[in-house]
Design a protein around this motif. Structure first.
Motif, PDB file in Angstrom:
ATOM      1  N   THR A 222      40.994  51.260  30.571  1.00 31.34           N
ATOM      2  CA  THR A 222      42.110  51.928  31.238  1.00 31.34           C
ATOM      3  C   THR A 222      43.328  51.022  31.163  1.00 31.34           C
ATOM      4  OG1 THR A 222      42.791  53.131  33.233  1.00 31.34           O
ATOM      5  CG2 THR A 222      41.692  51.006  33.566  1.00 31.34           C
ATOM      6  N   LEU A 223      44.459  51.576  31.552  1.00 32.48           N
ATOM      7  CA  LEU A 223      45.726  50.837  31.572  1.00 32.48           C
ATOM      8  C   LEU A 223      46.300  50.944  32.974  1.00 32.48           C
ATOM      9  CD1 LEU A 223      48.003  49.391  29.878  1.00 32.48           C
ATOM     10  CD2 LEU A 223      48.996  51.667  29.549  1.00 32.48           C
ATOM     11  N   LEU A 224      46.515  49.824  33.622  1.00 30.46           N
ATOM     12  CA  LEU A 224      47.010  49.854  34.993  1.00 30.46           C
ATOM     13  C   LEU A 224      47.781  48.586  35.333  1.00 30.46           C
ATOM     14  CD1 LEU A 224      44.094  49.221  37.536  1.00 30.46           C
ATOM     15  CD2 LEU A 224      44.095  48.455  35.171  1.00 30.46           C
ATOM     16  N   ASP A 225      48.397  48.609  36.500  1.00 32.80           N
ATOM     17  CA  ASP A 225      49.179  47.476  36.971  1.00 32.80           C
ATOM     18  C   ASP A 225      48.266  46.258  37.147  1.00 32.80           C
ATOM     19  OD1 ASP A 225      51.388  46.069  38.010  1.00 32.80           O
ATOM     20  OD2 ASP A 225      50.867  46.621  40.061  1.00 32.80           O
ATOM     21  N   LEU A 226      48.715  45.111  36.653  1.00 37.95           N
ATOM     22  CA  LEU A 226      47.922  43.886  36.740  1.00 37.95           C
ATOM     23  C   LEU A 226      47.583  43.547  38.187  1.00 37.95           C
ATOM     24  CD1 LEU A 226      46.689  41.352  35.430  1.00 37.95           C
ATOM     25  CD2 LEU A 226      48.973  40.328  35.452  1.00 37.95           C
ATOM     26  N   ARG A 227      48.499  43.789  39.104  1.00 41.37           N
ATOM     27  CA  ARG A 227      48.257  43.519  40.527  1.00 41.37           C
ATOM     28  C   ARG A 227      47.029  44.259  41.023  1.00 41.37           C
ATOM     29  NH1 ARG A 227      47.951  46.261  44.753  1.00 41.37           N
ATOM     30  NH2 ARG A 227      48.505  48.143  43.615  1.00 41.37           N
ATOM     31  N   ARG A 228      46.888  45.489  40.579  1.00 40.76           N
ATOM     32  CA  ARG A 228      45.771  46.317  41.047  1.00 40.76           C
ATOM     33  C   ARG A 228      44.436  45.758  40.547  1.00 40.76           C
ATOM     34  NH1 ARG A 228      45.538  52.848  40.104  1.00 40.76           N
ATOM     35  NH2 ARG A 228      43.439  53.216  40.964  1.00 40.76           N
ATOM     36  N   PHE A 229      44.423  45.247  39.333  1.00 38.75           N
ATOM     37  CA  PHE A 229      43.201  44.640  38.813  1.00 38.75           C
ATOM     38  C   PHE A 229      42.876  43.362  39.578  1.00 38.75           C
ATOM     39  CE2 PHE A 229      41.196  41.906  35.377  1.00 38.75           C
ATOM     40  CZ  PHE A 229      39.931  42.448  35.530  1.00 38.75           C
ATOM     41  N   ASP A 230      43.888  42.555  39.899  1.00 40.86           N
ATOM     42  CA  ASP A 230      43.679  41.346  40.699  1.00 40.86           C
ATOM     43  C   ASP A 230      43.046  41.693  42.041  1.00 40.86           C
ATOM     44  OD1 ASP A 230      44.652  39.528  38.830  1.00 40.86           O
ATOM     45  OD2 ASP A 230      46.693  39.604  39.594  1.00 40.86           O
TER      46      ASP A 230
END
Length: 312
Positions: A222-230
């Protein structure tokens, strides 16, 4: 002469008194209550996040106590982060709004003269009905860069073999998932005239568990905001999903915003941010908060992101 000296002494005393009073006033910063690991305020848990630590560091360097006004930003068709931030500042709830994405759209002169307040900690029923006369937002220097990143599921490694993700096109052949109507959705759907469309499964924002489904192997990437993965990694330290190391080249810096009438405060904050960044202190705060901190980059203020995506 005595009268002149007395008048000068009185003026100096008033100036010193005013400065001391200002130094004792809290530095009021508005932060989103649910934006980990940038900022988080949940009942029964201590306030946490990179923006909390940064605001505290700035307040200390300015010789002022910190007061955080927590607010809740709801992602729906009727909400506007720019107008909500403006309303909070214009109502005197805070002097700075932190973690603000610096884009042309978010910093435009408002096309309306009033705005409603978002739900905030301590809000009354009357507060939820009021409309606030608003001003014009002015940004600080940025203190972090927030890109979008490709995140891979546990089965993606076998499919990729030794191939690395260096561009969106490298996702061809993988089972992709994305939340409908998001920036990531626009990027994937429009890539190379729809090359990836047949590989994409859409999920409903707020109703589906995007990263959970990726974790369970339902999808490969998937592609998402880096903050959300952190934030997900912090809650799931044993997760099987991994960072690809690829950052989509269109991203936004984050910084503070204030009203244009508060330029003196912004100047003081900018000096502190410049000093902290030159010493590496901001990156250290990010690392301590479990955030993948990336230094701000050009363009400082992101232009029309949708046009940029379509042109790619």
């Amino acid at each position: 002469m005595r009268a002149l000296l007395a008048g000068t002494a009185a003026a100096l005393l008033l100036a010193v008194t005013a400065a001391a009073h200002a130094a004792g006033d809290p530095l009021k910063v508005c932060l989103d209550e649910d934006l980990p690991p940038l900022s988080a305020h949940h009942r029964g848990k201590p306030d946490a996040g990179f923006d909390v630590a940064l605001a505290q560091a700035i307040a200390e360097r300015l010789g002022r106590p910190l007061k955080i006004q927590w607010f809740e930003s709801k992602l729906d068709e009727d909400s506007s982060p720019a107008l909500e931030a403006n309303a909070l500042l214009s109502d005197g709830r805070c002097s700075l709004v932190g973690g603000y994405a610096l884009t042309t759209d978010s910093l435009r002169v408002p096309g309306v003269t009033t705005a409603k307040l978002p739900d905030f900690d301590g809000a009354t029923r009357e507060d939820r009905r009021r409309r606030i006369p608003i001003g014009v937002l002015v940004p600080s220097r940025p203190y972090i860069y927030s890109p979008m990143t490709v995140v891979l599921g546990p089965k993606a490694k076998d499919k990729l073999k030794d191939r690395k993700i260096t561009d969106i096109g490298d996702l061809a052949g993988l089972r992709l998932t994305i939340e409908s109507g998001t920036l990531g959705d626009a990027i994937l759907m429009t890539f190379d005239k729809g090359k990836l469309i047949d590989d994409i499964t859409h999920l409903v924002p707020g109703r589906s568990d995007l990263l959970g489904e990726l974790e369970r192997g339902e999808f490969d990437a998937t592609l998402l905001d880096l903050r959300r993965f952190d934030a997900y990694r912090a809650e799931h330290p044993d997760t099987g999903i991994t960072a690809s190391g690829y950052y989509y080249p269109i991203g936004a810096n984050r910084g503070y915003v204030a009203l244009e009438t508060d330029n003196a405060l912004l100047d003081a904050v900018n000096k502190v941010l410049e000093d902290m960044q030159s010493k590496g202190s901001i990156g250290q705060l990010g690392q301590a908060a479990g955030l993948t901190w990336l230094a701000p980059r050009e363009p400082i203020i992101l232009g029309d992101v949708w046009l940029k995506i379509l042109n790619r």
